[in-house]
Design a protein around this motif. Structure first.
Motif, short mmCIF file in Angstrom:
data_model
loop_
_atom_site.label_atom_id
_atom_site.label_comp_id
_atom_site.label_asym_id
_atom_site.label_seq_id
_atom_site.Cartn_x
_atom_site.Cartn_y
_atom_site.Cartn_z
N GLU A 17 -45.34 -109.17 -62.03
CA GLU A 17 -45.97 -107.98 -61.43
C GLU A 17 -44.97 -106.86 -61.24
OE1 GLU A 17 -47.79 -109.12 -57.70
OE2 GLU A 17 -49.74 -109.40 -58.68
N LYS A 34 -44.13 -100.76 -56.86
CA LYS A 34 -43.42 -99.51 -56.62
C LYS A 34 -42.47 -99.16 -57.78
CE LYS A 34 -44.74 -99.31 -52.10
NZ LYS A 34 -45.03 -100.65 -51.58
N LYS A 70 -41.09 -106.83 -59.95
CA LYS A 70 -40.76 -107.50 -58.68
C LYS A 70 -39.57 -108.43 -58.88
CE LYS A 70 -45.11 -108.22 -56.20
NZ LYS A 70 -46.06 -109.33 -55.91
N PHE A 125 -44.32 -117.39 -55.21
CA PHE A 125 -45.02 -117.79 -53.98
C PHE A 125 -44.95 -116.62 -53.00
CE2 PHE A 125 -45.18 -120.60 -50.04
CZ PHE A 125 -46.49 -121.02 -50.23
N ASP A 126 -45.53 -115.49 -53.43
CA ASP A 126 -45.58 -114.31 -52.56
C ASP A 126 -47.04 -114.01 -52.26
OD1 ASP A 126 -46.52 -113.28 -54.93
OD2 ASP A 126 -44.89 -111.85 -55.22
N ILE A 127 -47.33 -112.86 -51.68
CA ILE A 127 -48.70 -112.62 -51.22
C ILE A 127 -49.71 -112.72 -52.36
CG2 ILE A 127 -50.25 -110.86 -50.24
CD1 ILE A 127 -48.09 -110.14 -48.25
N SER A 128 -49.39 -112.13 -53.52
CA SER A 128 -50.40 -112.20 -54.59
C SER A 128 -50.40 -113.58 -55.24
CB SER A 128 -50.20 -111.07 -55.61
OG SER A 128 -49.24 -111.40 -56.56
N LYS A 172 -49.88 -116.37 -53.77
CA LYS A 172 -50.59 -117.29 -52.87
C LYS A 172 -52.10 -117.14 -53.00
CE LYS A 172 -46.99 -117.60 -49.35
NZ LYS A 172 -46.57 -117.18 -48.01
N ILE A 193 -61.82 -101.41 -51.70
CA ILE A 193 -60.64 -100.98 -50.96
C ILE A 193 -60.90 -99.62 -50.31
CG2 ILE A 193 -58.18 -100.40 -51.16
CD1 ILE A 193 -58.17 -102.38 -53.62
N GLU A 222 -58.71 -98.29 -47.67
CA GLU A 222 -57.50 -97.61 -47.24
C GLU A 222 -56.30 -98.54 -47.46
OE1 GLU A 222 -57.78 -96.37 -43.13
OE2 GLU A 222 -55.65 -95.84 -43.08
N THR A 223 -55.19 -97.98 -47.97
CA THR A 223 -53.97 -98.76 -48.14
C THR A 223 -52.84 -98.05 -47.41
OG1 THR A 223 -54.73 -99.55 -50.30
CG2 THR A 223 -52.39 -99.75 -49.85
N LYS A 224 -52.14 -98.80 -46.57
CA LYS A 224 -51.01 -98.22 -45.83
C LYS A 224 -49.73 -98.93 -46.25
CE LYS A 224 -53.63 -98.44 -41.83
NZ LYS A 224 -53.83 -98.74 -40.43
N SER A 225 -48.69 -98.17 -46.52
CA SER A 225 -47.41 -98.77 -46.89
C SER A 225 -46.58 -98.98 -45.63
CB SER A 225 -46.67 -97.86 -47.85
OG SER A 225 -45.37 -98.36 -48.06
N THR A 226 -45.91 -100.12 -45.56
CA THR A 226 -45.01 -100.36 -44.43
C THR A 226 -43.56 -100.25 -44.88
OG1 THR A 226 -45.27 -102.71 -44.88
CG2 THR A 226 -46.55 -101.82 -43.06
N ASP A 227 -43.35 -99.84 -46.14
CA ASP A 227 -41.98 -99.71 -46.64
C ASP A 227 -41.26 -98.56 -45.94
OD1 ASP A 227 -42.44 -101.79 -48.26
OD2 ASP A 227 -42.61 -100.64 -50.11
N SER A 242 -50.53 -122.90 -48.27
CA SER A 242 -51.26 -121.63 -48.30
C SER A 242 -52.25 -121.60 -49.47
CB SER A 242 -50.25 -120.49 -48.48
OG SER A 242 -50.58 -119.43 -47.62
N LEU A 272 -54.61 -113.32 -45.58
CA LEU A 272 -53.78 -112.76 -44.51
C LEU A 272 -54.52 -111.68 -43.73
CD1 LEU A 272 -50.45 -112.51 -46.52
CD2 LEU A 272 -51.08 -114.26 -44.86
N ASP A 277 -48.65 -106.83 -50.32
CA ASP A 277 -47.22 -106.61 -50.60
C ASP A 277 -46.80 -105.24 -50.10
OD1 ASP A 277 -45.88 -108.72 -51.83
OD2 ASP A 277 -47.06 -108.45 -53.65
N GLY A 278 -45.86 -105.20 -49.17
CA GLY A 278 -45.32 -103.92 -48.72
C GLY A 278 -46.29 -103.05 -47.93
N GLY A 279 -47.31 -103.65 -47.35
CA GLY A 279 -48.22 -102.82 -46.56
C GLY A 279 -49.43 -103.55 -46.06
N THR A 280 -50.43 -102.77 -45.65
CA THR A 280 -51.69 -103.34 -45.19
C THR A 280 -52.83 -102.60 -45.88
OG1 THR A 280 -51.83 -101.80 -43.34
CG2 THR A 280 -50.75 -103.89 -42.90
N GLN A 281 -53.98 -103.23 -45.88
CA GLN A 281 -55.13 -102.66 -46.57
C GLN A 281 -56.38 -102.89 -45.76
OE1 GLN A 281 -56.16 -104.43 -50.51
NE2 GLN A 281 -55.34 -102.50 -51.28
N ILE A 282 -57.28 -101.90 -45.75
CA ILE A 282 -58.59 -102.10 -45.14
C ILE A 282 -59.60 -102.18 -46.27
CG2 ILE A 282 -60.35 -101.11 -43.62
CD1 ILE A 282 -58.03 -99.69 -42.14
N VAL A 283 -60.40 -103.26 -46.27
CA VAL A 283 -61.38 -103.45 -47.35
C VAL A 283 -62.76 -103.76 -46.76
CG1 VAL A 283 -59.64 -104.33 -48.96
CG2 VAL A 283 -60.96 -105.94 -47.60
#
Lengths: 326, 247
Positions: free
Chosen positions: A8, A11, A15, A94-97, A99, A186, A188-193, B125, B142, B160-166
């Motif tokens: 994948e 940004k 990765k 074994f990351d978020i996607s 999993k 989807i 709304e997407t918010k970045s926490t970076d 998981s 999550l 990855d790197g954030g949050t999402q509302i769906v």
């Protein structure tokens, strides 16, 4: 053995966890005499080059704008690539996607999955034996994958990334997603970076602080140390619960589990739930004013004393070391 | 609408882990077992809140395990689940467990299937996404917030790197993480009621496991912690560079 690696881009970069998977697959191919095919969506020439350098011998390059929006699409794309390549082993991070997708594929293909492998598999007849962490890092288990097609998802930061000469051939690969309709919309997407900071799951150096810092206004000395090391900041659960620091910085059992090369814990006592999220770190430094803090038992280096006095000194020492190195 | 919550029976977080039978089995002697915290605090409690808000009519807990896990299942009933199902089989393989849950959910028509983000014993998981794969349902992982209105759910979840509302229409499968709900302690009335709530035991159906565990090894702890004087930070930096080789 024909190995397929799902990779994948995040940004604008491949990765790090995907590069680790390619390295991992390449080593398995070397041991078993196989090939490594990477599947990637919407990659440019530089990204394809990097995938080749990480160990792919063939790259299935997909151009699809909806693919990455839902795991159901990714799962179907990987399934189509498995059929096209007659892949017998599929590797995910074994990351978020990973999993979300690897288990779905496991169900679709009836392919045994080891989720969170930490070492190379050992071939035993038709089976693969793979080590993974269990009991939140307190133990490891050897799993045997007994199905014909096998899936391994690799725990990030298990191996350092090595790039070599690019020998990959790139093939355009068209996936047919017309039979599937995602029901997830989807909004709304918010970045926490944080600009200039490596995201926590990929970070090799992490500076983390707890309630011992006494309040959010005192985080400047933590950030200074992190900056001097080019490390990522993290925090303990109480600090996130008190909203001193953002939720995404919380490491531990209920937060993010990490395994950096260096974890510096400041003013964190070392509750078992915290250790469960960080005990995979290669080196742990604990700074605490309580010499009885349980964290010292799980540390490689310890300093007993006042963090407010120690951190500026440590930051200066790091700066001096860095200046000397340059 | 009906919610199915899958719960796992795990050793309490503070358990000192030991193995037996030549390191091939977990030694459960003297161990306190609990509902997997993510399944309980986040998935089950949120499901109960949705029921208490009169959005769901029924919350069922399902567990794949042998009779010794019934005390844990009863705790799910004491917290407020209406009924419980135990699939009578050992469940060390995520595919096997996922297929049992999927088969039950399919036959009994659930609108929402909830799991915790992972179990604290096998840390795979995987079960939620396997159930979703078998039933061809959407999977949202999550989740930190879940609200349902009519046939539509709004979910906030980590990516990855954030949050999402769906938004997602029912039915679907969701894995729950911190933020969904707060831990509850069962009250005496709940504990008494749990004794008479239905706990149905059914035989396993479907495929054989696809993986098996061959052996366990305890992780080596860190041997000694090298103490460094707070006045000697140069030494720490030097050790991190030359000994630990991490900077």
């Amino acid at each position: 053995m024909s190995i397929l690696v799902y990779t994948e881009i995040n940004k604008g970069r491949v990765k790090k966890a995907s590069l680790e998977c390619l390295n991992y697959a390449s080593k398995i191919a070397e041991l078993t005499g196989g090939t490594v095919t990477a599947l990637i969506n919407n990659a440019d020439a530089i990204q394809l080059e990097e995938i080749g350098k990480a160990g792919a011998t063939k790259i299935l390059s997909v151009k699809n704008d909806i693919l990455s929006s839902d795991g159901v699409y990714i799962c179907s794309a990987v399934e189509q690539a498995v059929k096209a390549e007659n892949a017998k082993l599929i590797i995910f991070a074994f990351d978020i996607s990973g999993k979300a997708v690897a288990p779905r594929l496991s169900a679709k293909l009836k392919a045994g999955l080891v989720a969170g492998a930490v070492d190379y598999p050992v071939v035993n007849g038709n089976n693969l034996e793979v080590k993974k962490n269990v009991f939140s890092g307190k133990a490891t288990a050897i799993y045997s994958i007994n199905s014909d097609v096998k899936i391994i998802s690799l725990l990030p930061n298990s191996f350092p990334v090595k790039l070599e000469d690019n020998k990959a051939s790139v093939v355009d690969f068209t996936v047919d997603l017309s039979a599937i309709k995602s029901r997830i919309i989807i909004k709304e997407t918010k970045s926490t970076d944080v600009a200039g900071m490596i995201p926590l799951p990929e970070a090799e150096l992490v500076v983390s602080a707890g309630r011992g810092l006494k309040g959010p206004e005192n985080w400047g000395i933590v950030e200074d140390l992190a900056k001097s090391l080019n490390a990522t900041t993290a925090c303990s659960r109480p600090v996130a619960d008190l909203h001193w620091r953002p939720h995404h910085e919380h490491v531990g059992q209920t937060g993010v589990a990490i395994r950096p090369n260096l974890y510096i814990a400041i003013g964190i006592s070392g509750a078992i739930q915290h250790l469960a999220g960080v005990n995979g770190s290669k080196t742990i430094v604990v700074i605490n004013n309580d010499k009885e803090a349980p964290f010292f038992k799980s540390a490689d280096y310890g300093i007993v004393g006042d963090a407010f006095a120690i951190l500026p000194k440590l930051t200066e020492a790091v700066k001096k070391f860095k200046a000397h190195q340059n | 609408m009906k919610i199915l919550v899958a719960i796992s029976n795990v050793p309490d977080t503070t358990t000192k882990i030991q193995f037996t039978d030549g390191d091939t089995k977990f030694n459960s002697a003297g161990v306190t077992f609990v509902i997997n915290p993510y399944d309980e605090w986040y998935a089950l409690v949120r499901a109960l809140e949705i029921k208490e808000a009169n959005i769901a009519e029924k919350v069922t807990v399902i567990h794949v395990g042998l009779i010794d896990s019934e005390a844990t299942i009863r705790k799910g009933l004491a917290l407020g689940a209406d009924d419980a199902v135990r699939i009578n089989a050992e469940g060390p393989d995520a595919f096997f467990v996922g297929e049992q849950i999927a088969n039950y959910a399919r036959e009994n028509g659930y609108d929402l299937i909830m799991v915790g983000k992972e179990t604290i014993n096998y840390n795979g998981s995987s079960v939620g996404a396997i159930v979703a794969g078998i039933l061809d349902l959407p999977f949202i992982s999550l989740a930190t917030k879940l609200d349902i209105a009519g046939n539509k759910a709004t979910i906030e979840h980590d990516i990855d790197g954030g949050t999402q509302i769906v938004d997602c229409e029912l039915p679907f499968v969701l894995s729950a993480a911190k933020g969904m709900a707060e831990q509850r302690i069962p009250n005496m009335r709940g504990i008494m009621a749990a004794r008479t709530k239905p706990l149905t035991v059914i035989a396993a159906t479907g495929s054989a496991p696809l993986t098996s565990i061959k052996s366990f090894t305890l992780s080596a702890g860190r041997t000694t912690c090298k103490m460094i004087s707070e006045d000697n930070m140069d030494e720490l930096v030097n050790l991190l560079h030359t000994e630990a080789k991490v900077i």
